[in-house]
Motif scaffolding. Structure first.
Motif, PDB file in Angstrom:
ATOM      1  N   LYS A 143     182.907  31.499  35.734  1.00  0.00           N
ATOM      2  CA  LYS A 143     182.200  30.597  34.809  1.00  0.00           C
ATOM      3  C   LYS A 143     181.277  29.644  35.570  1.00  0.00           C
ATOM      4  N   GLU A 144     181.784  29.171  36.709  1.00  0.00           N
ATOM      5  CA  GLU A 144     180.965  28.258  37.530  1.00  0.00           C
ATOM      6  C   GLU A 144     179.707  28.973  38.031  1.00  0.00           C
ATOM      7  N   ILE A 145     179.857  30.261  38.447  1.00  0.00           N
ATOM      8  CA  ILE A 145     178.702  31.043  38.930  1.00  0.00           C
ATOM      9  C   ILE A 145     177.675  31.232  37.815  1.00  0.00           C
ATOM     10  N   GLU A 146     178.192  31.565  36.615  1.00  0.00           N
ATOM     11  CA  GLU A 146     177.282  31.753  35.485  1.00  0.00           C
ATOM     12  C   GLU A 146     176.492  30.479  35.188  1.00  0.00           C
ATOM     13  N   GLU A 147     177.156  29.333  35.262  1.00  0.00           N
ATOM     14  CA  GLU A 147     176.474  28.059  34.996  1.00  0.00           C
ATOM     15  C   GLU A 147     175.399  27.785  36.041  1.00  0.00           C
ATOM     16  N   ARG A 148     175.715  28.119  37.310  1.00  0.00           N
ATOM     17  CA  ARG A 148     174.725  27.915  38.364  1.00  0.00           C
ATOM     18  C   ARG A 148     173.512  28.818  38.170  1.00  0.00           C
ATOM     19  N   GLU A 149     173.783  30.058  37.762  1.00  0.00           N
ATOM     20  CA  GLU A 149     172.685  31.005  37.568  1.00  0.00           C
ATOM     21  C   GLU A 149     171.735  30.547  36.458  1.00  0.00           C
ATOM     22  N   ARG A 150     172.322  29.954  35.425  1.00  0.00           N
ATOM     23  CA  ARG A 150     171.450  29.438  34.357  1.00  0.00           C
ATOM     24  C   ARG A 150     170.522  28.353  34.878  1.00  0.00           C
ATOM     25  N   LEU A 183     171.741  36.934  40.633  1.00  0.00           N
ATOM     26  CA  LEU A 183     172.888  37.113  39.730  1.00  0.00           C
ATOM     27  C   LEU A 183     173.673  38.377  40.075  1.00  0.00           C
ATOM     28  N   GLU A 184     172.966  39.488  40.318  1.00  0.00           N
ATOM     29  CA  GLU A 184     173.651  40.737  40.658  1.00  0.00           C
ATOM     30  C   GLU A 184     174.426  40.609  41.960  1.00  0.00           C
ATOM     31  N   ARG A 185     173.812  39.969  42.971  1.00  0.00           N
ATOM     32  CA  ARG A 185     174.472  39.800  44.260  1.00  0.00           C
ATOM     33  C   ARG A 185     175.733  38.951  44.106  1.00  0.00           C
ATOM     34  N   ARG A 186     175.603  37.834  43.431  1.00  0.00           N
ATOM     35  CA  ARG A 186     176.765  36.951  43.276  1.00  0.00           C
ATOM     36  C   ARG A 186     177.853  37.590  42.397  1.00  0.00           C
ATOM     37  N   ALA A 187     177.452  38.373  41.419  1.00  0.00           N
ATOM     38  CA  ALA A 187     178.433  39.064  40.590  1.00  0.00           C
ATOM     39  C   ALA A 187     179.237  40.054  41.427  1.00  0.00           C
ATOM     40  N   ARG A 188     178.511  40.784  42.342  1.00  0.00           N
ATOM     41  CA  ARG A 188     179.219  41.718  43.214  1.00  0.00           C
ATOM     42  C   ARG A 188     180.194  40.985  44.121  1.00  0.00           C
TER      43      ARG A 188
END
Length: 571
Positions: A205-212, A227-232
């Motif tokens: 959730k924290e990563i998603e908020e940063r990506e926004r 986003l793809e890199r961090r998701a991996r």
């Protein structure tokens, strides 16, 4: 010799119904089942009884037992045959609730030296061989019996073997403690895994908020790449953490399997009593049932048996392959505390299960069963001409729970002396004894007592011959016609046969701390103890050749059996 080999180490204080012993040399009866505290390594330990009560003689000389660190005397039969030892005081490795003084009787001397011949023996089992075999099978085995058995140390145990057994017991205790630690580690690991998974979810959730937020400062293409890199990265981290937690749980499960707080018990109906199988046979039958087999085969006491398995609710039977004798079999589950019905108090091993919601069950026992034989023997000790006609076991859950509460309370206050429980007789005169058995609160009540030689109290007797004069009576009248021939004339006479059914209650009584007093009709409760620690629990006395027990409060006795016998007269 074969039956001696079958004797198991039993749980202290458990029921030894049907197990009796006599002197090997002269055949004199020595020990009844209700005088046995436990059997251990072919030795028989008694309750706290006197030498006079069982008719044995103590050697005047005392020796010192180095292992038990106490004085000991040899015990002999009246024929001078050595039967065992007498311990007046508590010894070093005695069970915490063991009562003293007591006797240790030997069945056979040094089993490990047998070379195929009958050894030098002290006591022998008595009774019908088939009944004795069934009684041995129904004994309640002690927790450490299987551990002791591997050392093959029957009879007297030497110092080296004794030390090995004690060391093995210590290792077993350490193993159980290690298994408990493993169980706790399993719970901790599972909790940790859940926490780690939750932390990963929060991280995502924290990563998603940063990506926004990144989308507002970078180009759309760069934002997608990030986003793809961090998701991996997050996916790899989550997979690693889950794998680590799974492996931790797997390691703990390998140390200790999951425990179940319910156990399965297989029982065989022997002479009207549901008798549990030994643990190894129980496990073998349950395994066959779990595998979907229609039959389970096992060997017990030199006999081969077959159990015909069926779905739950259907009738099942055990068959002796040699004799083809069939007996009913049942499977039941119960919680680890071995309770029955809605009560949380352990119930006697001989009881069957009450129907759901049923507080009282009256179980009619069959002639020849272990309970029937033991009761008949006790009745005929002082009423040899009596014929036992009916025996009913009283299974009253609420009365049993109240009685066990009073027994435990007396034991805790006894300062190591124990509850001192005895089996005694009680007669109700003209009052129906079923009133006591059906009562759901008190059973024997002070409110219904009468004034006697020791005042107002509830009276019990050690001898059935004394209580016989207080027995509840019911008469059955039968008539008939008999032909007499006298002086060549046919004469007829009418006769009437009156059969008197007499009923006594055989009860368990918590005696506790007792005091023997002469008759005193003014008594309303036991006298105070001279040390100032409250009053005695029970008053005892001697009348008409029988010891009597008088209690002055409810809950101290449980009506265990209704015993009906007959005496017949002809008019």
């Amino acid at each position: 010799k074969a039956l001696i080999l079958d004797l198991l180490s039993t749980r202290p204080g458990s029921d030894h119904c049907g197990i009796t012993f006599a002197c090997w040399k002269c055949g004199k009866d020595v020990l009844e089942s209700n005088q046995i505290n436990r059997i251990k390594n072919s030795s028989v330990w008694t309750t706290n009884i006197s030498a006079g009560a069982i008719g044995v003689v103590l050697d005047p000389k005392q020796d010192y037992n180095d292992i038990k660190k106490c004085a000991v005397q040899n015990v002999r039969c009246s024929c001078n045959h050595v039967l065992g030892s007498y311990y007046k005081d508590k010894y070093a490795d005695a069970d915490e609730d063991k009562e003293f003084p007591c006797f240790k009787f030997i069945t056979a001397w040094e089993r490990k030296k047998w070379n195929g011949d009958i050894p030098s023996m002290a006591l022998v089992l008595t009774g019908n061989r088939e009944h004795v075999i069934e009684s041995i099978a129904s004994l309640e085995v002690s927790d450490d019996w299987l551990l002791d058995k591997q050392f093959q140390c029957g009879g007297r145990v030497d110092k080296s073997t004794y030390a090995l057994v004690e060391k093995a017991k210590k290792l077993q205790l350490e193993k159980e403690e290690a298994e408990e630690r493993a169980r706790l580690a399993e719970m901790a690991a599972a909790t940790k895994a859940v926490d780690q998974i939750q932390a990963l979810a929060d991280k995502e959730k924290e990563i998603e908020e940063r990506e926004r937020r990144v989308l507002g400062a970078e180009s759309i293409a760069d934002a997608i790449d990030n986003l793809e890199r961090r998701a991996r990265e997050a996916e790899s981290l989550a997979a690693a953490k889950i794998a680590e937690a799974t492996e931790s749980v797997k390691r703990v499960k390998e140390v200790k399997p999951e425990r179940n707080n319910r156990r399965v018990i297989w029982e065989c109906n022997v002479d009207g009593c549901w008798t549990p199988y030994p643990s190894q046979v129980n496990a073998s039958i349950e395994k066959s049932m779990s595998n979907g087999s229609s039959k389970a085969n096992f060997s017990l006491h030199g006999h081969q048996y077959e159990v015909e398995l069926a779905p739950s609710g259907s009738r099942m039977f055990q068959r002796n392959i040699s004799t083809n004798v069939r007996r009913p079999v049942q499977r039941r589950e119960e919680s680890e505390d071995s309770t029955l019905g809605e009560t949380k108090v352990p119930i006697p091993r001989t009881w069957s299960r009450n129907a759901p919601g049923q507080n009282l069950e009256l179980v009619a026992l069959t002639e020849g069963s272990a309970e029937w034989r033991a009761t008949e023997t006790k009745l005929k000790e002082t009423l040899p001409s009596a014929k036992l006609k009916r025996l009913v076991r009283v299974q009253n859950l609420s009365l049993w729970e109240y009685y066990r509460f009073r027994e435990d309370q007396t034991k805790k206050l006894s300062r190591g002396k124990g509850a001192n429980v005895v089996h005694v007789w009680h007669g109700t005169r003209e009052n129906d004894p079923m009133v006591i058995c059906r009562d759901g609160k008190d059973g024997f009540m002070m409110q219904q007592s009468r004034a006697g030689m020791w005042g107002n109290g509830i009276y019990f007797a050690s001898k059935a011959s004394y209580s016989d004069s207080y027995a509840y009576e019911e008469q059955e009248q039968q008539g008939g016609l008999s032909s007499l021939f006298k002086q060549n004339r046919g004469l007829s006479s009418i006769f009437t046969m009156i059969t008197t059914h007499r009923t006594l209650i055989l009860s368990r009584l918590v005696v506790g701390d007792e005091i023997d007093l002469p008759s005193d009709k003014t008594l309303r409760h036991p006298p105070k103890k001279p040390d100032g620690n409250g009053r005695y629990d029970t008053v005892t006395g001697l009348t008409s050749g029988s010891k009597v027990y008088i209690v002055y409060e409810n809950g101290r006795a449980y009506p265990e059996y209704l015993v009906t016998y007959t005496s017949t007269t002809q008019e």
